[in-house]
Motif scaffolding. Structure first.
Motif, PDB file in Angstrom:
ATOM      1  N   ALA A   4     170.857   0.755 -89.756  1.00  0.00           N
ATOM      2  CA  ALA A   4     169.516   0.952 -89.212  1.00  0.00           C
ATOM      3  C   ALA A   4     168.896  -0.415 -88.934  1.00  0.00           C
ATOM      4  CB  ALA A   4     168.647   1.733 -90.193  1.00  0.00           C
ATOM      5  N   VAL A   5     167.866  -0.408 -88.117  1.00  0.00           N
ATOM      6  CA  VAL A   5     167.241  -1.671 -87.734  1.00  0.00           C
ATOM      7  C   VAL A   5     165.725  -1.548 -87.867  1.00  0.00           C
ATOM      8  CG1 VAL A   5     167.013  -3.411 -85.947  1.00  0.00           C
ATOM      9  CG2 VAL A   5     169.056  -2.007 -86.024  1.00  0.00           C
ATOM     10  N   ILE A   6     165.129  -2.583 -88.446  1.00  0.00           N
ATOM     11  CA  ILE A   6     163.669  -2.684 -88.416  1.00  0.00           C
ATOM     12  C   ILE A   6     163.339  -3.752 -87.383  1.00  0.00           C
ATOM     13  CG2 ILE A   6     161.589  -3.256 -89.714  1.00  0.00           C
ATOM     14  CD1 ILE A   6     163.052  -2.562 -92.255  1.00  0.00           C
ATOM     15  N   TRP A   7     162.716  -3.339 -86.296  1.00  0.00           N
ATOM     16  CA  TRP A   7     162.303  -4.315 -85.293  1.00  0.00           C
ATOM     17  C   TRP A   7     160.922  -4.818 -85.666  1.00  0.00           C
ATOM     18  CZ3 TRP A   7     165.550  -6.290 -81.891  1.00  0.00           C
ATOM     19  CH2 TRP A   7     166.699  -5.575 -81.584  1.00  0.00           C
ATOM     20  N   VAL A   8     160.812  -6.100 -85.839  1.00  0.00           N
ATOM     21  CA  VAL A   8     159.522  -6.682 -86.162  1.00  0.00           C
ATOM     22  C   VAL A   8     158.934  -7.266 -84.891  1.00  0.00           C
ATOM     23  CG1 VAL A   8     158.321  -8.362 -87.569  1.00  0.00           C
ATOM     24  CG2 VAL A   8     160.334  -7.220 -88.462  1.00  0.00           C
ATOM     25  N   VAL A   9     157.755  -6.784 -84.529  1.00  0.00           N
ATOM     26  CA  VAL A   9     157.074  -7.366 -83.373  1.00  0.00           C
ATOM     27  C   VAL A   9     155.706  -7.842 -83.828  1.00  0.00           C
ATOM     28  CG1 VAL A   9     158.256  -5.868 -81.738  1.00  0.00           C
ATOM     29  CG2 VAL A   9     156.100  -5.144 -82.688  1.00  0.00           C
ATOM     30  N   ASP A  10     155.119  -8.699 -83.048  1.00  0.00           N
ATOM     31  CA  ASP A  10     153.794  -9.163 -83.414  1.00  0.00           C
ATOM     32  C   ASP A  10     152.857  -8.970 -82.231  1.00  0.00           C
ATOM     33  OD1 ASP A  10     153.614 -11.633 -81.770  1.00  0.00           O
ATOM     34  OD2 ASP A  10     155.389 -12.143 -82.914  1.00  0.00           O
ATOM     35  N   PRO A  11     151.564  -9.073 -82.456  1.00  0.00           N
ATOM     36  CA  PRO A  11     150.613  -8.754 -81.384  1.00  0.00           C
ATOM     37  C   PRO A  11     150.817  -9.624 -80.147  1.00  0.00           C
ATOM     38  CG  PRO A  11     149.488  -8.965 -83.485  1.00  0.00           C
ATOM     39  CD  PRO A  11     150.888  -9.385 -83.717  1.00  0.00           C
ATOM     40  N   GLU A  12     151.420 -10.782 -80.330  1.00  0.00           N
ATOM     41  CA  GLU A  12     151.575 -11.685 -79.201  1.00  0.00           C
ATOM     42  C   GLU A  12     152.801 -11.316 -78.377  1.00  0.00           C
ATOM     43  OE1 GLU A  12     151.090 -15.686 -80.611  1.00  0.00           O
ATOM     44  OE2 GLU A  12     152.314 -16.386 -78.958  1.00  0.00           O
ATOM     45  N   LYS A  13     153.806 -10.826 -79.050  1.00  0.00           N
ATOM     46  CA  LYS A  13     155.095 -10.687 -78.372  1.00  0.00           C
ATOM     47  C   LYS A  13     155.561  -9.251 -78.192  1.00  0.00           C
ATOM     48  CE  LYS A  13     157.384 -14.980 -79.506  1.00  0.00           C
ATOM     49  NZ  LYS A  13     158.631 -15.522 -80.009  1.00  0.00           N
ATOM     50  N   TYR A  14     154.722  -8.321 -78.541  1.00  0.00           N
ATOM     51  CA  TYR A  14     155.262  -6.967 -78.578  1.00  0.00           C
ATOM     52  C   TYR A  14     155.671  -6.437 -77.214  1.00  0.00           C
ATOM     53  CZ  TYR A  14     150.910  -4.908 -76.902  1.00  0.00           C
ATOM     54  OH  TYR A  14     149.841  -4.565 -76.136  1.00  0.00           O
ATOM     55  N   ALA A  15     155.210  -7.078 -76.153  1.00  0.00           N
ATOM     56  CA  ALA A  15     155.560  -6.593 -74.817  1.00  0.00           C
ATOM     57  C   ALA A  15     156.550  -7.515 -74.124  1.00  0.00           C
ATOM     58  CB  ALA A  15     154.297  -6.439 -73.979  1.00  0.00           C
ATOM     59  N   ASP A  16     157.272  -8.308 -74.898  1.00  0.00           N
ATOM     60  CA  ASP A  16     158.218  -9.237 -74.261  1.00  0.00           C
ATOM     61  C   ASP A  16     159.312  -8.476 -73.532  1.00  0.00           C
ATOM     62  OD1 ASP A  16     156.864 -11.370 -75.165  1.00  0.00           O
ATOM     63  OD2 ASP A  16     158.583 -12.342 -76.109  1.00  0.00           O
ATOM     64  N   ALA A  17     159.635  -8.986 -72.352  1.00  0.00           N
ATOM     65  CA  ALA A  17     160.666  -8.321 -71.563  1.00  0.00           C
ATOM     66  C   ALA A  17     162.011  -8.380 -72.277  1.00  0.00           C
ATOM     67  CB  ALA A  17     160.769  -8.987 -70.201  1.00  0.00           C
ATOM     68  N   VAL A  18     162.289  -9.491 -72.932  1.00  0.00           N
ATOM     69  CA  VAL A  18     163.592  -9.656 -73.585  1.00  0.00           C
ATOM     70  C   VAL A  18     163.796  -8.556 -74.613  1.00  0.00           C
ATOM     71  CG1 VAL A  18     164.964 -11.170 -75.026  1.00  0.00           C
ATOM     72  CG2 VAL A  18     163.537 -12.132 -73.236  1.00  0.00           C
ATOM     73  N   VAL A  77     160.026   0.399 -85.930  1.00  0.00           N
ATOM     74  CA  VAL A  77     159.367  -0.658 -85.178  1.00  0.00           C
ATOM     75  C   VAL A  77     158.092  -1.013 -85.934  1.00  0.00           C
ATOM     76  CG1 VAL A  77     158.406  -1.385 -82.995  1.00  0.00           C
ATOM     77  CG2 VAL A  77     160.312   0.196 -83.026  1.00  0.00           C
ATOM     78  N   VAL A  78     158.014  -2.248 -86.343  1.00  0.00           N
ATOM     79  CA  VAL A  78     156.937  -2.663 -87.216  1.00  0.00           C
ATOM     80  C   VAL A  78     156.089  -3.700 -86.501  1.00  0.00           C
ATOM     81  CG1 VAL A  78     156.457  -3.933 -89.308  1.00  0.00           C
ATOM     82  CG2 VAL A  78     158.202  -2.178 -89.325  1.00  0.00           C
ATOM     83  N   LEU A  79     154.833  -3.408 -86.362  1.00  0.00           N
ATOM     84  CA  LEU A  79     153.907  -4.386 -85.777  1.00  0.00           C
ATOM     85  C   LEU A  79     153.401  -5.260 -86.906  1.00  0.00           C
ATOM     86  CD1 LEU A  79     152.292  -5.319 -83.272  1.00  0.00           C
ATOM     87  CD2 LEU A  79     150.502  -3.772 -84.020  1.00  0.00           C
TER      88      LEU A  79
END
Lengths: 686, 549
Positions: A311-325, A343-345
């Motif tokens: 399983a994977v926990i994707w960590v995103v942050d308010p700055e990068k959560y919409a990154d194309a990569v 998916v964790v903000l």
């Protein structure tokens, strides 16, 4: 230590398990050790890799690692696959479990070894005698009371029925397709199979969860927050984490971490607390490097490990959560893995309170656009939540969710299932296309018709019919007509049969027609098939068509109308006789009249004129009647000639072309069936 | 000191070059084609939006484009420099979808026309009170009803123009969308806007300064030798020194150590873009920009550097484009020659088969065997013509299959319409059938002519003559008898003449059929219009430009 062979590694590893499991065990331990080693030795012999002096050499090594805990993990990792195969001896899965039951949870040696061993199905047979031997000595060995926190050895990961059936289907599919497709196309499917098999051999009690995300999103901070200690270095320097770090909440995950290729020095234990341990028992957490920094080797590591974890926990942050990569490279292709995705903000402490929900909603929207199912309202799907690893806000919630998730122990199977879905989707264009109806009856008929044309069946039949009729007409025609024909033939010989025929033409079959027929039928059969299969069908047809014209040549010669006079119907002599009678009547009537003219006979105009008239009218009448009567038999004769040729050509074509093509289509049908099985509950394939 | 003297010849050469670049097409889906297409578009954008207008009007105001990753705070930065909310900022990504151009009211005329960025529709917003109701708007998407978005129609790309007195004349700021946006059009638009810039202002953040995408852009800027400024935004004040040092080290390592670097700390205002940063936070950047725009020397240098950079970059980019054009032509040539080879070999095979009399086989052979007793001349002719048509059709489909096979190995053949052709209303079978029937009619006319010319009392049936002639022509060796009978019927001389004419006619028709089919096969490729000229023209335009510089 560094110069030892993998045999030494293996025993080293066994000792490792011992140390891990029972640091505070009694005397009985040494005996168990010795026993295990003896067995290990036997196993080595079995493998005909005899090393008789090995046990003696190993004795000092054996005892060395008993003391500590963490330091031995390094050895563990170094041993690699050698240790995997070797150590399966000391704690084979079913055997060990069995043993455990018998001994009522008191046999520590079996358990101790089991924790770190790789369990192979093949070890069952090998260890029959060992099990008996062990059972004999069991009662004497249960001296020390068991004090281990996790007494049961991790059982193999078991896949449930549908998943096993789907894996089998994929294996069959790959096996059946190997000759048709290039290995590159099947590589992904093969990888999924390999990974599924590899994961199956490992512990099913553990769930490997990776923490992935962009640089600076706070993966390491979250990792540390979950572990309770600062294991992974977190910092402002970007990129921070360069190599994956693993942290295991319970024992026995060594081989799982081996599989990820994480060296022993990067394996950690969480903060020891009973509460955390019981909650997250079975969790193996892996902190990954970033996937978007300029350091490309980080990305490679991430890609490699993401393919192996449960399983994977994707960590995103308010700055990068919409990154194309993030979305295009990872979340979109992994959309099918929603059930094993969190998916964790992170860093919500950087956002004002009211914006958190907004951002979270936007994140959900983006995930939805990526095609990832969201686990809301009790439906299976990705879990999305906001937290701050720095302040600890929301971490408890994640911990609880993780504990629940790990406790279910279904992640590995679900991941494999999602992998299967992805592999099936990737292969879809090879096995499922718009329509597939096989070779229609119409196409078969058309093919045999073309072959019949190529050998000239209909022309031959027509010619035979006409020849027969001509002969019959000539035979039944009035003698005067025959006389005239004969005279004409003598005067102008070239209007008769042209010349004596060339005895036998070479290549009487129209090559181009055969070629075209084969091509058309192959195209028909291949229509709608995926390219490789269409190619295979075409090849089968072309292969079958080799030598087909020659065979048809031979066959045409054999099945052609036999030379010589065609058979005559029974009424023919009667017609000839009647025609003769008519002619006789004419002659008799004529002679009678002549006799009267000459005066030899008494004048009687009526009867001879009538006779002659009857002869004159009757001759053509008989001719006409027989012409009518001959029509049917002539037609039958021609049709029979045509049918012989046609059937011979058709059977030749069927045997050489249609059957191989049908066989190829059948094979495709089989593969397709496997594919449908593989897609499982995903619904019918269109 | 870099200078830039602009002569009319240079401008002419440049527009000629621009036209050549615009004319370059890369229709075949080769491996390098998407890249070549992107390069062409980028080059065109740079020529149209930057180089040509800049050289035409060196006095136009300096355009500074603020570019960077999503969420790096570009809009907040622009707003802070201007001193009022001109570009929408928010927590939701991507925020800026419509580029916003901010200029002094006096400079507005430079941008209202289509001088630069002609693809973008301009949208104006009424002059707002400088101290307007900025804070009345709630932050983020809730206040998303930005005037610019109202004019945005589907497929139409717009640019919003704002005027602000606070900006000094001669300096124009352009807030670009994200360079790594999830929305692909945004990315393309951002790249296009950056191409139009005199000064590239690259914004990154403490969390992002090691990201791959912005670094790619920085390297591009270095390659183009553009006037570049980097801003390290949103740096938490605790780590300002360390992050700044790290970033500086990375820049130095990439050979960009001398690039002006500004650090903007993370303040509560920058978090969700509701407000403006205090002017002190952006003062150094603002000062630098104003200096570059107003100091004649600095301004000239900034202009000339970027312009020369673009001009210099042409030296490597044009040959690359020319190379891609050449690759296109080579691929087209390979496809054509594969088709030619297939058809040629089939043509040879057809000729050999005609010679061997393969047409007189199967049905036709049976007919000929029973001619004339059990078969009429018409039937024999029918069978022969059908057999001939079948042979031609076989040759054509064999050639097509071979073409398909060799094209399948060519990546260029993936262009639409080349493989997987959809047969039109009239198939090859139909066309070939027409051709052979026409041949038969002409042959019958020949036979009639010859029969008329004989002038004998007993005229042989022209149809019989035609049938015999066709058999003799198509039957090769095995129909020797037909030739003999023909000679017997109409005389050796006439027979010879007829056979000669008929043979020529046959060759003509067979050639025509195969040629037509080959042309039809190659028609989609020809329609793509791949020629060798673009390569030569690109190189020629480039060399003219080099001479003029």
């Amino acid at each position: 230590m560094t110069a030892v062979t993998d045999h030494t590694d293996h025993t080293d590893h066994t000792g490792d398990g011992e140390g891990n499991g029972g640091g505070n065990e009694g005397d009985g331990h040494a005996r168990t050790d010795g026993h295990a080693r003896a067995e290990g030795h036997a196993r080595v012999d079995d493998d005909s890799r005899t090393a008789p002096s090995l046990p003696e050499e190993e004795r000092p090594l054996q005892n060395r690692p008993l003391g500590g805990d963490g330091s031995k993990l390094a050895d563990d990792s170094r041993s690699g696959s050698g240790s995997d195969s070797g150590s399966s001896g000391s704690g084979s899965g079913p055997a060990a479990t069995h043993l455990e039951k018998d001994a009522d949870g008191t046999d520590d040696s079996g358990a101790g070894k089991g924790t770190d061993s790789v369990l192979g199905p093949e070890s069952e047979g090998v260890w029959d005698d060992g099990l008996i031997a062990r059972r004999v000595t069991e009662p004497t060995e249960t001296v020390a009371p068991p004090l281990r926190p996790f007494p049961e050895p991790p059982a193999n990961l078991a896949y449930d029925g549908p998943l096993r059936s789907r894996l089998d289907a994929l294996r069959e599919l790959v096996g059946l397709s190997r000759t048709r497709l290039d290995s590159k196309t099947l590589a992904e499917a093969g990888r999924v199979l390999d990974e599924a098999a590899a994961r199956r051999r490992l512990s099913g009690q553990h769930t490997v969860v990776a923490i992935a995300g962009a640089t600076g999103s706070g993966k390491s901070t979250l990792f540390n927050a979950l572990a309770g200690v600062a294991i992974s270095e977190a910092g402002v320097r970007r990129p921070t984490t360069a190599a994956p770090i693993a942290c295991s909440w319970s024992d026995g995950a060594g081989s799982l971490i081996d599989r990820l290729g994480i060296p022993g020095r990067l394996r950690r234990r969480p903060l020891q607390s009973a509460e955390a341990e019981s909650q997250l028992r079975g969790l193996v957490l892996v902190d990954l490097p970033d996937h978007d920094s300029a350091a490309s080797q980080h990305r490679e590591q991430v890609d490699r490990i993401l393919a192996l974890v449960d399983a994977v926990i994707w960590v995103v942050d308010p700055e990068k959560y919409a990154d194309a990569v993030l979305h295009e490279r990872y979340l979109r292709p992994l959309a099918g893995h929603a059930e094993v995705t969190f998916v964790v903000l992170n860093q919500v402490d950087r956002l004002p309170e009211e914006a958190v929900e907004q951002v979270l909603d936007d994140l959900r929207r983006l995930l939805d656009e990526d095609g990832m199912a969201l686990g809301e309202y009790g439906e299976p799907g990705a879990t999305v939540l906001a937290l701050s690893a720095l302040t600890g806000e929301g971490v408890a919630e994640l911990r609880e969710l993780l504990g629940q998730f790990v406790g279910e122990r279904g992640a590995a199977a679900r991941r494999i299932s999602a992998d299967l879905d992805a592999a099936a989707a990737g292969l879809r264009h090879l096995y499922a296309t718009g329509r597939q109806e096989g070779l229609s009856e119409e196409a078969r008929t058309e093919f045999t018709d073309r072959l019949a044309d190529a050998v000239g069946a209909s022309a031959a039949g027509e010619a035979a019919e006409r020849a027969w009729r001509r002969n019959a007409n000539r035979a039944c025609g009035s003698p005067w007509l025959r006389l005239w024909h004969w005279l004409e033939e003598r005067r102008e010989p070239s209007t008769g049969r042209l010349l004596t025929r060339v005895p036998a033409d070479e290549e009487p079959t129209a090559r181009q027609r055969v070629e075209q027929a084969v091509r058309t039928v192959a195209d028909r059969a291949a229509a709608g098939l995926p390219t490789p299969w269409a190619q295979a069908v075409r090849e089968a047809a072309v292969r079958g068509a080799q030598g087909l014209p020659e065979a048809l040549d031979e066959l045409a010669a054999r099945a052609a109308v036999p030379p010589g006079r065609p058979p005559r119907p029974g009424w023919w002599p009667v017609a000839v006789l009647a025609q003769g009678c008519m002619t006789l009547l004419q002659i008799v009537g004529g002679l009678w009249l002549l006799g009267q003219v000459v005066g030899v006979l008494a004048p009687n105009l009526g009867v001879p004129a009538l006779l002659m008239a009857a002869g004159i009218v009757g001759g053509p009448a008989v001719e006409w009647a027989s012409r009518m009567a001959v029509r049917g038999p002539a037609r039958r004769y021609g049709l029979e000639a045509e049918r012989r040729l046609r059937e011979a050509a058709a059977s030749c074509g069927r045997a050489r072309v249609l059957d191989p093509v049908a066989a190829e289509l059948l094979r495709y049908g089989e593969v397709r069936e496997q594919y449908v099985r593989l897609t499982g509950a995903a619904g019918p394939v269109g | 000191m870099v200078t830039l003297d602009v002569r009319p010849q240079l401008l002419d050469a440049l527009s000629a070059l621009r036209d050549r670049v615009a004319a370059a097409r890369f229709p075949l889906p080769l491996a390098g084609a998407p890249r070549a297409r992107a390069n062409r578009d980028e080059l065109l954008a740079q020529l149209d939006d930057y180089l040509v207008p800049r050289l035409r009007a060196p006095e136009a105001p300096l355009l500074a484009v603020i570019g960077g990753s999503t969420g790096s705070g570009k809009s907040t930065l622009v707003n802070s420099i201007v001193g009022r909310r001109v570009s929408e900022a928010g927590v939701l990504r991507p925020t800026t979808r419509t580029p916003v151009l901010v200029c002094h009211p006096e400079d507005q005329h430079w941008f209202s026309g289509m001088r630069v960025l002609p693809d973008l529709t301009r949208v104006w917003t009424p002059q707002q009170d400088p101290k307007g109701d900025d804070h009345a708007r709630p932050p983020g998407r809730a206040g998303g009803n930005v005037p610019g978005r109202a004019g945005e129609k589907a497929g139409e790309r717009v640019m919003r123009i704002e005027t602000a007195d606070t900006l000094p004349p001669g300096l124009v700021l352009l807030d670009a969308p994200d360079i790594d946006s999830l929305v692909a059009e945004n990315r393309i638009l951002a790249a296009e806007l950056i191409c139009a810039a005199d000064i590239w202002v690259m914004v990154t953040t403490a969390a992002r300064y090691a990201d791959a995408v912005p670094w790619h852009l920085l390297r591009t800027a270095k390659e183009l030798d553009a006037t570049l400024v980097t801003v390290l935004d949103r740096v938490p004040h605790q780590v300002v020194a360390e992050v700044s040092r790290q970033y500086g080290a990375l820049l130095a390592k990439a050979g960009l150590g001398d690039v002006p670097r500004f650090t903007v700390p993370e303040l509560p205002e920058s978090a969700w873009g509701g407000g403006l940063l205090p002017s002190s936070a952006v003062a150094p950047l603002r000062t630098w920009l104003v200096h570059a725009a107003q100091d004649p020397g600095a301004r000239r240098e900034a202009l000339a550097r970027t312009a020369r950079g673009v001009l210099d970059s042409l030296r490597s980019r044009m040959p690359e484009l020319a190379g891609a054009a050449a690759a296109q032509y080579a691929a087209a040539l390979r496809l054509t020659s594969a088709a030619d080879a297939a058809y040629d070999s089939e043509h040879t095979r057809v000729r050999a088969r005609l010679q061997a009399g393969a047409v007189l086989a199967g049905d036709a052979l049976k007919r000929w065997h029973s001619f004339p007793l059990d078969c009429t001349a018409g039937e024999l002719l029918d069978a022969l013509v059908e057999s001939l048509g079948e042979m031609l059709l076989c040759a054509v489909s064999a050639a097509d299959a071979r073409v398909d096979e060799s094209w399948r190995r060519e990546p260029a053949a993936a262009a639409p319409g080349l493989l997987n052709r959809t047969p039109g209303p009239e198939t090859a079978e139909h066309r070939i059938g027409m051709a052979v029937r026409r041949w038969r009619r002409v042959l019958e006319e020949y036979a009639e002519d010859e029969a008329d010319r004989l002038g004998r009392s007993v005229v042989p049936d022209p149809e019989v003559v035609a049938a015999l002639l066709a058999t003799a022509l198509l039957g090769g060796r095995r129909a020797r008898a037909a030739g003999e009978i023909l000679a017997e019927r109409i005389g050796a001389h006439s027979a010879l003449r007829l056979r000669d004419r008929g043979g020529k006619l046959l060759t003509e028709y067979v050639d025509k059929v195969l040629r037509t089919e080959r042309e039809r096969r190659l028609a989609p490729l020809d329609a793509l219009d791949v020629h060798p000229e673009p390569q030569a023209e690109l190189i020629a335009a480039m060399s003219v430009l080099q001479k003029e510089r």
